[in-house]
Design an enzyme around this catalytic site. Sequence first.
Site, PDB file in Angstrom:
ATOM      1  N   LYS A  84     -20.636  63.777 -82.655  1.00 10.18           N
ATOM      2  CA  LYS A  84     -19.538  64.209 -81.769  1.00 10.18           C
ATOM      3  C   LYS A  84     -19.628  65.704 -81.479  1.00 10.18           C
ATOM      4  CE  LYS A  84     -19.161  60.427 -81.877  1.00 10.18           C
ATOM      5  NZ  LYS A  84     -19.757  59.342 -82.667  1.00 10.18           N
TER       6      LYS A  84
ATOM      7  N   HIS B 181       4.888  61.805 -68.200  1.00  9.91           N
ATOM      8  CA  HIS B 181       4.236  62.024 -66.911  1.00  9.91           C
ATOM      9  C   HIS B 181       3.933  63.507 -66.735  1.00  9.91           C
ATOM     10  CE1 HIS B 181       3.194  61.584 -62.719  1.00  9.91           C
ATOM     11  NE2 HIS B 181       3.931  62.656 -62.465  1.00  9.91           N
TER      12      HIS B 181
HETATM   13  P1  FAD Z   1     -22.009  56.045 -95.873  1.00  8.15           P
HETATM   14  O1  FAD Z   1     -21.267  56.944 -94.982  1.00  8.15           O
HETATM   15  O2  FAD Z   1     -23.402  55.676 -95.513  1.00  8.15           O
HETATM   16  O3  FAD Z   1     -21.988  56.749 -97.304  1.00  8.15           O
HETATM   17  C1  FAD Z   1     -22.686  56.255 -98.388  1.00  8.15           C
HETATM   18  C2  FAD Z   1     -22.942  57.402 -99.346  1.00  8.15           C
HETATM   19  O4  FAD Z   1     -23.395  56.859-100.579  1.00  8.15           O
HETATM   20  C3  FAD Z   1     -24.022  58.378 -98.892  1.00  8.15           C
HETATM   21  O5  FAD Z   1     -23.588  59.690 -99.098  1.00  8.15           O
HETATM   22  C4  FAD Z   1     -25.207  58.059 -99.790  1.00  8.15           C
HETATM   23  O6  FAD Z   1     -26.023  59.179-100.054  1.00  8.15           O
HETATM   24  C5  FAD Z   1     -24.479  57.644-101.055  1.00  8.15           C
HETATM   25  N1  FAD Z   1     -25.267  56.777-101.950  1.00  8.15           N
HETATM   26  C6  FAD Z   1     -25.973  55.669-101.639  1.00  8.15           C
HETATM   27  N2  FAD Z   1     -26.488  55.108-102.760  1.00  8.15           N
HETATM   28  C7  FAD Z   1     -26.083  55.896-103.788  1.00  8.15           C
HETATM   29  C8  FAD Z   1     -26.254  55.827-105.178  1.00  8.15           C
HETATM   30  N3  FAD Z   1     -26.929  54.835-105.755  1.00  8.15           N
HETATM   31  N4  FAD Z   1     -25.706  56.806-105.938  1.00  8.15           N
HETATM   32  C9  FAD Z   1     -24.996  57.824-105.368  1.00  8.15           C
HETATM   33  N5  FAD Z   1     -24.782  57.918-104.057  1.00  8.15           N
HETATM   34  C10 FAD Z   1     -25.311  56.960-103.275  1.00  8.15           C
HETATM   35  N6  FAD Z   1     -18.576  55.231 -87.184  1.00  8.15           N
HETATM   36  C11 FAD Z   1     -17.384  55.444 -86.593  1.00  8.15           C
HETATM   37  O7  FAD Z   1     -16.392  54.838 -86.991  1.00  8.15           O
HETATM   38  N7  FAD Z   1     -17.248  56.343 -85.560  1.00  8.15           N
HETATM   39  C12 FAD Z   1     -18.310  57.042 -85.087  1.00  8.15           C
HETATM   40  O8  FAD Z   1     -18.163  57.831 -84.167  1.00  8.15           O
HETATM   41  C13 FAD Z   1     -19.580  56.820 -85.682  1.00  8.15           C
HETATM   42  N8  FAD Z   1     -20.661  57.494 -85.245  1.00  8.15           N
HETATM   43  C14 FAD Z   1     -21.858  57.285 -85.849  1.00  8.15           C
HETATM   44  C15 FAD Z   1     -22.974  57.964 -85.354  1.00  8.15           C
HETATM   45  C16 FAD Z   1     -24.208  57.763 -85.923  1.00  8.15           C
HETATM   46  C17 FAD Z   1     -25.400  58.521 -85.389  1.00  8.15           C
HETATM   47  C18 FAD Z   1     -24.342  56.877 -87.037  1.00  8.15           C
HETATM   48  C19 FAD Z   1     -25.666  56.682 -87.713  1.00  8.15           C
HETATM   49  C20 FAD Z   1     -23.247  56.202 -87.531  1.00  8.15           C
HETATM   50  C21 FAD Z   1     -22.000  56.387 -86.934  1.00  8.15           C
HETATM   51  N9  FAD Z   1     -20.869  55.694 -87.370  1.00  8.15           N
HETATM   52  C22 FAD Z   1     -19.669  55.894 -86.750  1.00  8.15           C
HETATM   53  C23 FAD Z   1     -20.934  54.738 -88.488  1.00  8.15           C
HETATM   54  C24 FAD Z   1     -20.416  55.408 -89.779  1.00  8.15           C
HETATM   55  O9  FAD Z   1     -21.184  56.560 -90.034  1.00  8.15           O
HETATM   56  C25 FAD Z   1     -20.510  54.437 -90.950  1.00  8.15           C
HETATM   57  O10 FAD Z   1     -19.855  53.231 -90.614  1.00  8.15           O
HETATM   58  C26 FAD Z   1     -19.851  55.035 -92.184  1.00  8.15           C
HETATM   59  O11 FAD Z   1     -20.473  56.237 -92.556  1.00  8.15           O
HETATM   60  C27 FAD Z   1     -19.905  54.052 -93.352  1.00  8.15           C
HETATM   61  O12 FAD Z   1     -19.311  54.625 -94.467  1.00  8.15           O
HETATM   62  P2  FAD Z   1     -19.731  54.221 -95.956  1.00  8.15           P
HETATM   63  O13 FAD Z   1     -18.858  55.014 -96.850  1.00  8.15           O
HETATM   64  O14 FAD Z   1     -19.738  52.758 -96.084  1.00  8.15           O
HETATM   65  O15 FAD Z   1     -21.243  54.672 -96.113  1.00  8.15           O
HETATM   66  P1  NAI Z   2     -26.135  48.723 -82.427  1.00 10.61           P
HETATM   67  O1  NAI Z   2     -26.048  47.458 -83.172  1.00 10.61           O
HETATM   68  O2  NAI Z   2     -24.924  49.307 -81.819  1.00 10.61           O
HETATM   69  O3  NAI Z   2     -27.188  48.559 -81.239  1.00 10.61           O
HETATM   70  C1  NAI Z   2     -28.515  48.177 -81.458  1.00 10.61           C
HETATM   71  C2  NAI Z   2     -29.115  47.699 -80.138  1.00 10.61           C
HETATM   72  O4  NAI Z   2     -30.497  47.565 -80.319  1.00 10.61           O
HETATM   73  C3  NAI Z   2     -28.563  46.351 -79.688  1.00 10.61           C
HETATM   74  O5  NAI Z   2     -28.192  46.414 -78.343  1.00 10.61           O
HETATM   75  C4  NAI Z   2     -29.736  45.414 -79.934  1.00 10.61           C
HETATM   76  O6  NAI Z   2     -29.767  44.331 -79.043  1.00 10.61           O
HETATM   77  C5  NAI Z   2     -30.914  46.350 -79.730  1.00 10.61           C
HETATM   78  N1  NAI Z   2     -32.132  45.938 -80.410  1.00 10.61           N
HETATM   79  C6  NAI Z   2     -32.273  45.455 -81.664  1.00 10.61           C
HETATM   80  N2  NAI Z   2     -33.562  45.213 -81.943  1.00 10.61           N
HETATM   81  C7  NAI Z   2     -34.268  45.570 -80.844  1.00 10.61           C
HETATM   82  C8  NAI Z   2     -35.653  45.577 -80.525  1.00 10.61           C
HETATM   83  N3  NAI Z   2     -36.577  45.174 -81.403  1.00 10.61           N
HETATM   84  N4  NAI Z   2     -36.027  46.003 -79.292  1.00 10.61           N
HETATM   85  C9  NAI Z   2     -35.101  46.424 -78.385  1.00 10.61           C
HETATM   86  N5  NAI Z   2     -33.781  46.433 -78.647  1.00 10.61           N
HETATM   87  C10 NAI Z   2     -33.369  46.017 -79.859  1.00 10.61           C
HETATM   88  O7  NAI Z   2     -26.863  49.728 -83.433  1.00 10.61           O
HETATM   89  P2  NAI Z   2     -27.061  51.314 -83.399  1.00 10.61           P
HETATM   90  O8  NAI Z   2     -26.858  51.857 -82.038  1.00 10.61           O
HETATM   91  O9  NAI Z   2     -28.340  51.554 -84.108  1.00 10.61           O
HETATM   92  O10 NAI Z   2     -25.875  51.831 -84.288  1.00 10.61           O
HETATM   93  C11 NAI Z   2     -25.714  51.318 -85.612  1.00 10.61           C
HETATM   94  C12 NAI Z   2     -24.290  51.194 -85.957  1.00 10.61           C
HETATM   95  O11 NAI Z   2     -23.734  52.470 -86.233  1.00 10.61           O
HETATM   96  C13 NAI Z   2     -23.418  50.635 -84.839  1.00 10.61           C
HETATM   97  O12 NAI Z   2     -23.439  49.237 -84.796  1.00 10.61           O
HETATM   98  C14 NAI Z   2     -22.070  51.125 -85.236  1.00 10.61           C
HETATM   99  O13 NAI Z   2     -21.550  50.265 -86.199  1.00 10.61           O
HETATM  100  C15 NAI Z   2     -22.373  52.470 -85.867  1.00 10.61           C
HETATM  101  N6  NAI Z   2     -22.111  53.536 -84.896  1.00 10.61           N
HETATM  102  C16 NAI Z   2     -20.835  53.697 -84.435  1.00 10.61           C
HETATM  103  C17 NAI Z   2     -20.544  54.658 -83.511  1.00 10.61           C
HETATM  104  C18 NAI Z   2     -19.164  54.758 -83.001  1.00 10.61           C
HETATM  105  O14 NAI Z   2     -18.283  54.151 -83.583  1.00 10.61           O
HETATM  106  N7  NAI Z   2     -18.929  55.533 -81.948  1.00 10.61           N
HETATM  107  C19 NAI Z   2     -21.568  55.593 -83.009  1.00 10.61           C
HETATM  108  C20 NAI Z   2     -22.879  55.301 -83.520  1.00 10.61           C
HETATM  109  C21 NAI Z   2     -23.110  54.329 -84.448  1.00 10.61           C
END
Ligand code: FAD
Ligand code: NAI
Length: 477
Positions: free
Chosen positions: A58, A456
């Site tokens: 973000k 509004h």
């Molecule tokens: P994580 O955030 O993955 O945290 C797990 C933690 O556990 C990590 O710090 C890891 O190092 C630690 N860990 C793992 N194994 C061990 C161990 N054995 N011992 C100690 N520590 C350990 N979600 C949204 O809702 N809104 C968004 O805008 C959004 N944007 C995203 C953008 C990107 C690029 C990505 C990749 C994901 C995004 N997500 C978003 C998804 C979101 O990041 C995840 O759903 C969320 O972080 C999950 O939380 P969690 O606590 O389950 O795991």
């Molecule tokens: P995603 O599940 O959103 O999208 C993956 C896409 O890749 C799908 O459209 C799928 O059909 C395609 N795909 C899968 N295998 C493929 C292949 N072999 N060749 C071509 N296309 C293929 O997964 P993404 O974008 O990696 O994000 C992972 C997760 O992280 C999301 O599902 C979401 O839960 C979380 N996330 C949430 C955000 C938010 O809330 N704003 C922002 C970014 C991530």
Amino acid sequence: MSKQFDVIVIGGGPGGYIAAIRAAQLGFSTACIDEWKNAAGGPAPGGTCTNVGCIPSKALLQSSEHFDQANHHFAEHGIDVKGVSIDVAKMLARKNTVVKQNNDGILYLFKKNKISFFHGRGSFVKAAQGSAGYDIQVAGATEETITGKHIIVATGSNARALPGTPFDEVNILSNDGALNIGAVPKRLGLIGSGVIGLEMGSVWRRLGSEVTILEGLPTFLGAVDEQVAKEAFKVFTKQGLKIELGVKVGEIKSTKKSVSIAYTNAKGEAQTLEVDKLIISIGRVPNTSGLNAEAVGLALDERGAIQVDGDCKTNLPNVWAVGDVVRGPMLAHKAEEEGVAVAERIAGQHGHVNFNTVPWVIYTSPEIAWVGQTEQQLKAAGTAYRAGSFPFLANGRARALGDTTGFVKFLADAASDEILGVHIVGPQASELIAEAVVAMEFKASAEDIARICHAHPSLSEATKEAALAVDKRTLNF
Ligand code: FAD
Ligand code: NAI
């Protein structure tokens, strides 16, 4: 004797750190173990979300949006700016500062709530002797074993790699590398037009990259309401994102300077895409590596996620799991809700997560947000519904903002008028969706929203008007 805790949380992402805070609030002695390291090797709690997910993405979306506004939209306000340029290093440094502020905030919250934080990897050793509970080894700068009556596993997820194409984070990037590209690539490729593909594709497109997204499925954003997905596809394509649907990705070759991706397009023709950087965003896999789940017989499902019931209970007594490492949407707020609910269940309370009201947001421009059922889901289920939409084009605030793309759409039960789903594509959809979530939690009808006074001029008037549209009585359209 090892240190004893009522609750040990393994993982300090949004699922884990929030579970730890709620457990501490409920009076439990609580520990949280997290292994994430910052560049200096110090602790960086907050997980994927804080370090390489929600927060840094973000930050970059904001920076790139400012750049886009200055280049393309300031002029219509009479603001004349010349020579707009982007200092990518500075943009990344700002993003890193935002991440650090969040890491530090969580460390502060641990202190405030008297949570013992351990920096290192947590793994199961064995069921503790004598009493219910488990010995957990912490392997960090030092090694020690601690014991907890209840264990909450919140170890998150990792980016899924394409078979045979490991991430090198130089040319072939996961979400981690995608957030750290040091200079605007001339040609950027992405595989997967899901949430990360669209958000990261938008960032680098705004900064000047030619962006091509290759998507395996024939439909764009299949989980999103069709009408919203169609509008979004039209707008993104017009902005310059090239999205190819229905492709089959073949061999990927990486040289020092570029990456070539062989693929078959939807017509079955062999194609090659040459790019300078490739982001692979094809979903994420639950992370249980290093947890030593086998030592205690913690069961995983066929996807490698920790198997849990509706209450986040695993197959082992007093072991719980939440967030990305279990079934359900991989969203930070879903992880947090589960963390809170589990801490409350441990305290004998009735923590509850309503999966039907978990909102989704895609932070592109326009933003996409929704809650509840899509029109195609209602049709498939044979539910009788009424739909109402209102375009931002007819909203005074949207016109004043200069951002009239998209619409708000309500779906309500045909008989009771209860809101079944709300779908938004347009400005500030991420904020507007909160009203719909509240309404659905309170089982409101579309008429309830239509009768509520909305300020509004505000974008939220489009929400009210869409609710009015369910009864075919919009006032401004
Ligand atoms: P994580 O955030 O993955 O945290 C797990 C933690 O556990 C990590 O710090 C890891 O190092 C630690 N860990 C793992 N194994 C061990 C161990 N054995 N011992 C100690 N520590 C350990 N979600 C949204 O809702 N809104 C968004 O805008 C959004 N944007 C995203 C953008 C990107 C690029 C990505 C990749 C994901 C995004 N997500 C978003 C998804 C979101 O990041 C995840 O759903 C969320 O972080 C999950 O939380 P969690 O606590 O389950 O795991
Ligand atoms: P995603 O599940 O959103 O999208 C993956 C896409 O890749 C799908 O459209 C799928 O059909 C395609 N795909 C899968 N295998 C493929 C292949 N072999 N060749 C071509 N296309 C293929 O997964 P993404 O974008 O990696 O994000 C992972 C997760 O992280 C999301 O599902 C979401 O839960 C979380 N996330 C949430 C955000 C938010 O809330 N704003 C922002 C970014 C991530």
